[in-house]
Design a protein around this motif. Structure first.
Motif, PDB file in Angstrom:
ATOM      1  N   SER A  75      75.561  37.804 -34.451  1.00 18.42           N
ATOM      2  CA  SER A  75      74.897  39.114 -34.562  1.00 18.42           C
ATOM      3  C   SER A  75      75.569  40.175 -33.693  1.00 18.42           C
ATOM      4  O   SER A  75      75.286  41.367 -33.843  1.00 18.42           O
ATOM      5  N   ALA A  76      76.461  39.755 -32.788  1.00 12.46           N
ATOM      6  CA  ALA A  76      77.157  40.728 -31.948  1.00 12.46           C
ATOM      7  C   ALA A  76      78.029  41.666 -32.769  1.00 12.46           C
ATOM      8  O   ALA A  76      78.353  42.768 -32.310  1.00 12.46           O
ATOM      9  N   ILE A  77      78.400  41.241 -33.971  1.00 14.37           N
ATOM     10  CA  ILE A  77      79.229  42.110 -34.811  1.00 14.37           C
ATOM     11  C   ILE A  77      78.497  43.398 -35.170  1.00 14.37           C
ATOM     12  O   ILE A  77      79.115  44.433 -35.444  1.00 14.37           O
ATOM     13  N   TRP A  78      77.157  43.365 -35.161  1.00 16.61           N
ATOM     14  CA  TRP A  78      76.393  44.565 -35.483  1.00 16.61           C
ATOM     15  C   TRP A  78      76.540  45.623 -34.391  1.00 16.61           C
ATOM     16  O   TRP A  78      76.433  46.815 -34.663  1.00 16.61           O
ATOM     17  N   ALA A  79      76.766  45.213 -33.172  1.00 16.29           N
ATOM     18  CA  ALA A  79      77.019  46.187 -32.108  1.00 16.29           C
ATOM     19  C   ALA A  79      78.342  46.906 -32.343  1.00 16.29           C
ATOM     20  O   ALA A  79      78.449  48.128 -32.150  1.00 16.29           O
ATOM     21  N   VAL A  80      79.357  46.149 -32.780  1.00 15.29           N
ATOM     22  CA  VAL A  80      80.656  46.773 -33.087  1.00 15.29           C
ATOM     23  C   VAL A  80      80.531  47.737 -34.254  1.00 15.29           C
ATOM     24  O   VAL A  80      81.051  48.863 -34.217  1.00 15.29           O
ATOM     25  N   MET A  81      79.838  47.319 -35.300  1.00 13.19           N
ATOM     26  CA  MET A  81      79.647  48.187 -36.466  1.00 13.19           C
ATOM     27  C   MET A  81      78.856  49.440 -36.087  1.00 13.19           C
ATOM     28  O   MET A  81      79.136  50.544 -36.590  1.00 13.19           O
ATOM     29  N   LYS A 117      64.078  35.382 -35.225  1.00  7.30           N
ATOM     30  CA  LYS A 117      65.265  35.364 -34.368  1.00  7.30           C
ATOM     31  C   LYS A 117      66.367  36.256 -34.937  1.00  7.30           C
ATOM     32  O   LYS A 117      67.093  36.924 -34.200  1.00  7.30           O
ATOM     33  N   ILE A 118      66.510  36.265 -36.265  1.00  2.00           N
ATOM     34  CA  ILE A 118      67.508  37.138 -36.896  1.00  2.00           C
ATOM     35  C   ILE A 118      67.204  38.601 -36.589  1.00  2.00           C
ATOM     36  O   ILE A 118      68.080  39.383 -36.182  1.00  2.00           O
ATOM     37  N   VAL A 119      65.918  38.981 -36.779  1.00  2.00           N
ATOM     38  CA  VAL A 119      65.519  40.360 -36.508  1.00  2.00           C
ATOM     39  C   VAL A 119      65.720  40.687 -35.034  1.00  2.00           C
ATOM     40  O   VAL A 119      66.211  41.774 -34.681  1.00  2.00           O
ATOM     41  N   HIS A 120      65.365  39.757 -34.181  1.00  2.07           N
ATOM     42  CA  HIS A 120      65.473  39.970 -32.740  1.00  2.07           C
ATOM     43  C   HIS A 120      66.928  40.198 -32.325  1.00  2.07           C
ATOM     44  O   HIS A 120      67.265  41.167 -31.636  1.00  2.07           O
ATOM     45  N   ASP A 121      67.826  39.312 -32.742  1.00  2.05           N
ATOM     46  CA  ASP A 121      69.228  39.426 -32.352  1.00  2.05           C
ATOM     47  C   ASP A 121      69.873  40.688 -32.928  1.00  2.05           C
ATOM     48  O   ASP A 121      70.625  41.382 -32.231  1.00  2.05           O
ATOM     49  N   ARG A 122      69.566  40.990 -34.173  1.00  2.52           N
ATOM     50  CA  ARG A 122      70.171  42.173 -34.804  1.00  2.52           C
ATOM     51  C   ARG A 122      69.675  43.448 -34.148  1.00  2.52           C
ATOM     52  O   ARG A 122      70.434  44.387 -33.916  1.00  2.52           O
ATOM     53  N   PHE A 123      68.398  43.498 -33.838  1.00  3.30           N
ATOM     54  CA  PHE A 123      67.838  44.687 -33.213  1.00  3.30           C
ATOM     55  C   PHE A 123      68.458  44.919 -31.833  1.00  3.30           C
ATOM     56  O   PHE A 123      68.829  46.047 -31.481  1.00  3.30           O
ATOM     57  N   TYR A 124      68.607  43.881 -31.049  1.00  3.64           N
ATOM     58  CA  TYR A 124      69.182  44.030 -29.716  1.00  3.64           C
ATOM     59  C   TYR A 124      70.660  44.394 -29.780  1.00  3.64           C
ATOM     60  O   TYR A 124      71.155  45.170 -28.960  1.00  3.64           O
ATOM     61  N   ALA A 125      71.377  43.821 -30.735  1.00  4.33           N
ATOM     62  CA  ALA A 125      72.796  44.159 -30.875  1.00  4.33           C
ATOM     63  C   ALA A 125      72.970  45.628 -31.241  1.00  4.33           C
ATOM     64  O   ALA A 125      73.810  46.347 -30.680  1.00  4.33           O
ATOM     65  N   ILE A 126      72.152  46.092 -32.195  1.00  3.99           N
ATOM     66  CA  ILE A 126      72.228  47.503 -32.590  1.00  3.99           C
ATOM     67  C   ILE A 126      71.782  48.401 -31.446  1.00  3.99           C
ATOM     68  O   ILE A 126      72.355  49.484 -31.214  1.00  3.99           O
ATOM     69  N   SER A 127      70.779  47.980 -30.708  1.00  6.03           N
ATOM     70  CA  SER A 127      70.320  48.786 -29.570  1.00  6.03           C
ATOM     71  C   SER A 127      71.401  48.918 -28.508  1.00  6.03           C
ATOM     72  O   SER A 127      71.598  50.006 -27.939  1.00  6.03           O
ATOM     73  N   ILE A 128      72.118  47.837 -28.253  1.00  9.65           N
ATOM     74  CA  ILE A 128      73.210  47.906 -27.278  1.00  9.65           C
ATOM     75  C   ILE A 128      74.306  48.850 -27.762  1.00  9.65           C
ATOM     76  O   ILE A 128      74.839  49.672 -26.994  1.00  9.65           O
ATOM     77  N   GLY A 129      74.656  48.772 -29.038  1.00 11.61           N
ATOM     78  CA  GLY A 129      75.671  49.673 -29.580  1.00 11.61           C
ATOM     79  C   GLY A 129      75.255  51.130 -29.497  1.00 11.61           C
ATOM     80  O   GLY A 129      76.038  52.001 -29.091  1.00 11.61           O
TER      81      GLY A 129
END
Length: 543
Positions: free
Chosen positions: A91-97, A197-209
């Motif tokens: 899910s870290a790829i969502w932060a890059v995107m 868990k999918i929603v949780h990880d994606r949300f945090y990755a996008i929030s960090i980005g």
């Protein structure tokens, strides 16, 4: 003899096959390498000039490029550092995107896209989790049908809402992110058990980005859309002023100087008003971006950015007159220099006063102060009065003479040409009715073809001749182009009032400083603007 020649030719060909062919191939490869080397040198030089020009025009582009590179490096640590990768996984790829699509050139654009992306992700994740919670309580087949129906209905409704003007203008990017996130989570939940868990990880990755993008945009060498819009308005006023002054000066230049001028001399005039006429979409976008930006300086009280858009609209209307004024320099019929010289002084003074007024408006916006009360000085009215007096002093140029004998003779000559043409046409018809024999008919047909060609050539020559007669028959025709030029100058003065009114309204709403001739002691009229500007969100590009 023939055998000897053949043997010599064969011997020569064999010799070329041993020594000449490798030499030709070697020369060919050498030429290709030289050509390729020259092309690479030219490409390298062109690339370097392009890079240098882009950075020289706006050094902030270099800063923005480094900021994007730094942000991408920071979010890449989610993959590169082992403990972080174990926490986020793929899910870290969502932060890059998120960094790639959210980080924009200005702070307002980044805020808009970041908040749209965050809001769309939260809503899509919540709705997907709710649908998955309901679907898990059903059987496998019913669950698949329910998920398919939910994807269809929500996808249709969200896509249709994008056509609403308000949604299209403000939340289009957020709706796209909503559709993307909702479908990914909802469809994948059919095969994956732990959707939370999918929603949780994606949300945090996008929030960090988004957090990294906002930090870079707002705190590290920030670039403000409001300042860009402010400076753009100042630049448009200055460009129009320079275009008007250059138009009038070029109109009264000597013909010898005008012929020797480079064709690119019209470039500054054209580029000046073209930048104003093409500024509508840029102004509206910058205004929407600026409405998202927080107060970042003592000048930013919640500026009425939409008033800047109104000023830009008035300047475009003003620019249309400048376009017409520039067109007077390129007309086919020009007023003789001897006639133009009689009105040179009042026209140049009038253009100078208009230029001075536009520059004063530009300075007032740049310094965020009210314009001078004497912006429309007495010199402007004196120049208008002098131009009016100069035109009235030459009534023969604009009203013509009472004696119209020359005009009648010219028009009579034109009528004679037309009568002659009609007579020849009638004569051709009578010939056709007299000669009926076959030989006479063929002879008449050949003559008719030749006569029609002659008449066509005469008609082509007659059209410009009649036009020239009609133009030269007007005794005041030589002054008509200048009359158009003078009327456009007066129209520019009339439209100048509308520009001044909008700029003064901008100063009143934005609480500009009071005008002080010395610019030393300037008091502020109010601490907060009297008008509350509605916050507009900008339309963003889809992912």
């Amino acid at each position: 003899m023939a055998t000897k020649v053949h043997v010599e030719m064969e011997t020569e060909m064999n010799g070329n096959g041993r020594n000449g062919v490798p030499e030709m191939v070697k020369n060919s490869w050498k030429k290709r390498l030289l050509d390729f080397s020259g092309k690479m040198k030219r490409f390298t030089g062109c690339l370097w000039r392009t890079i240098w020009k882009a950075g020289r025009e706006d050094p902030r582009r270099i800063i923005h490029a480094f900021k994007v590179g730094l942000c991408l490096t920071l979010v890449s640590l989610l993959y590169l550092i082992e403990p972080l990768f174990k926490s986020f996984g793929t899910s870290a790829i969502w932060a890059v995107m998120t960094v790639v699509v959210v980080l924009e050139f200005t702070a307002g654009a980044t805020l808009c896209k970041g908040l749209n992306r965050g809001l769309g992700t939260v809503l899509a994740g919540s709705l997907a989790f709710l649908i998955n919670y309901i679907a898990t309580r059903s059987e496998s087949v019913v669950r698949a049908v329910f998920i398919g129906a939910a994807v269809f209905l929500i996808g249709t409704a969200a896509t249709y809402m994008r056509f609403f003007p308000y949604i299209k203008k403000n939340y289009d990017y957020g709706v796209v992110i909503f559709l993307l996130t909702f479908n990914l989570i909802t469809v994948s939940s059919y095969r994956v058990e732990n959707v939370l868990k999918i929603v949780h990880d994606r949300f945090y990755a996008i929030s960090i980005g988004c957090a990294i993008c906002l930090f870079m945009s707002l705190l590290v060498f920030p670039i403000w859309s409001g300042e860009d819009l402010h400076n753009s308005t100042v630049g448009k006023l200055e460009r129009l002023a320079k275009s008007i002054e250059a138009c009038v000066n070029e109109y009264f230049n000597d013909p010898e100087i005008k012929e020797n001028q480079d064709k690119s001399s019209e470039g500054p005039i054209y580029k000046g008003y073209k930048a104003v006429l093409d500024s509508k979409s840029i102004d509206e976008t910058l205004a929407l971006y600026a409405s998202w930006e927080p107060r970042h300086s003592r000048h930013c009280y919640r500026f009425p950015w939409q008033q800047y858009v109104k000023v830009g609209a008035v300047l475009r209307q003003f620019g249309y007159t400048v376009v017409a004024l520039h067109g007077c320099l390129q007309t086919e019929i020009q007023t003789p220099r001897s006639v133009r010289a009689r009105f040179k002084d009042p026209c140049i003074r009038l253009a100078g006063e208009v230029t001075k007024a536009l520059m004063e408006l530009a300075n007032s916006i740049r310094r965020r102060r009210h314009c001078s009360p004497e912006i429309l000085s007495d010199h402007l009215h004196e120049a208008l009065q002098d131009l009016d007096t100069a035109i009235k002093s030459q009534p023969r140029l604009f009203l013509g003479s009472k004696k119209s004998q020359t005009t009648s003779n010219m028009l009579a000559l034109a009528a004679a040409h037309v009568a002659r043409y009609k007579q020849e046409k009638d004569h051709g018809v009578s010939l056709a009715s007299v000669k009926t024999e076959s030989s006479a008919f063929l002879e008449w047909k050949r003559k008719r073809v030749g006569r029609e060609e002659a008449k066509e050539n005469e008609r082509k020559a007659l059209r410009p001749q009649l036009s020239k007669i009609a133009i030269t028959s007007l005794e005041f025709s030589e002054a008509l182009p200048f009359a158009a030029f003078a009327s456009l100058l007066v129209e520019i003065v009339a439209r100048l009032d509308h520009v001044i009114e909008e700029v003064e309204e901008l100063g009143r709403i934005a609480c500009y400083k009071e005008f002080n001739p010395d610019d030393d002691d300037i008091s502020v009229t109010c601490k907060r603007p009297p008008v509350d500007v509605t916050k507009n969100q900008l339309p963003s590009h889809a992912f």
